[in-house]
Scaffold this motif. Structure first.
Motif, short mmCIF file in Angstrom:
data_model
loop_
_atom_site.label_atom_id
_atom_site.label_comp_id
_atom_site.label_asym_id
_atom_site.label_seq_id
_atom_site.Cartn_x
_atom_site.Cartn_y
_atom_site.Cartn_z
N UNK A 32 72.37 73.77 8.96
CA UNK A 32 72.10 73.71 7.52
C UNK A 32 70.64 73.89 7.20
N UNK A 33 69.77 73.22 7.93
CA UNK A 33 68.33 73.35 7.69
C UNK A 33 67.87 74.77 8.02
N UNK A 34 68.40 75.34 9.09
CA UNK A 34 68.02 76.71 9.46
C UNK A 34 68.46 77.71 8.40
N UNK A 35 69.69 77.57 7.91
CA UNK A 35 70.18 78.48 6.88
C UNK A 35 69.43 78.31 5.57
N UNK A 36 69.09 77.07 5.23
CA UNK A 36 68.31 76.82 4.02
C UNK A 36 66.94 77.48 4.12
N UNK A 47 62.60 78.75 -5.64
CA UNK A 47 63.51 77.62 -5.51
C UNK A 47 63.81 76.99 -6.86
N UNK A 48 62.80 76.92 -7.72
CA UNK A 48 62.99 76.33 -9.06
C UNK A 48 64.02 77.10 -9.87
N UNK A 50 66.70 78.52 -8.72
CA UNK A 50 68.03 78.11 -8.25
C UNK A 50 68.36 76.70 -8.73
N UNK A 51 67.36 75.84 -8.81
CA UNK A 51 67.60 74.51 -9.37
C UNK A 51 67.99 74.60 -10.84
N UNK A 52 67.34 75.48 -11.57
CA UNK A 52 67.69 75.69 -12.98
C UNK A 52 69.11 76.23 -13.11
N UNK A 53 69.51 77.10 -12.20
CA UNK A 53 70.87 77.63 -12.21
C UNK A 53 71.89 76.51 -12.02
N UNK A 54 71.61 75.61 -11.09
CA UNK A 54 72.52 74.48 -10.84
C UNK A 54 72.57 73.56 -12.06
N UNK A 55 71.40 73.33 -12.68
CA UNK A 55 71.36 72.49 -13.89
C UNK A 55 72.15 73.13 -15.03
#
Length: 120
Positions: A32-36, A47-48, A50-55
């Motif tokens: 998981x850490x490697x894929x992330x 990254x922000x 993608x966080x906005x997309x989730x929100x």
């Protein structure tokens, strides 16, 4: 034929299941850490974004808590079971009743700490 019948008919013991789970959680977390990390290099944007997309999905609190619990559980289990293995490395807890007691303790601590981490 006898060996395969024995393997299918015998019950798995708690220490055996926990040993397999310990290895599995270690592999899963490493993967998981490697894929992330790899996705951070390959995917466009930040990254922000993608966080906005989730929100923006407006997921309910139950689903979010469940997802956080699912992420915290392997980490908690692997950590507590690793501490148990360190105790074994010091020569403590090798008797069969102690092995089962420490196994149950690891499972209880795993659930409690996963609940606490997910609540953050």
């Amino acid at each position: 034929m006898y060996t395969s019948f024995f393997l299918l008919s015998s019950r798995w013991s708690l220490p055996m299941m926990m040993s397999i789970s310990h290895r599995g959680t270690g592999v899963a977390m490493s993967l998981g850490v490697s894929l992330f990390g790899l996705s951070a290099l390959v995917l466009p944007g930040h990254f922000a974004d993608y966080l906005d997309l989730i929100r923006s999905l407006s997921l309910g609190p139950v689903l979010i808590y469940s997802a956080k619990f699912a992420l915290a559980f392997p980490l908690s289990f692997h950590t507590w079971n690793g501490i148990r293995h360190l105790a074994w490395d010091m020569g403590k807890g090798f008797k069969i009743p102690q092995v089962y007691q420490s196994g149950v303790l690891v499972l209880v601590l795993t659930v409690l700490s996963s609940v606490g981490i997910a609540a953050m």
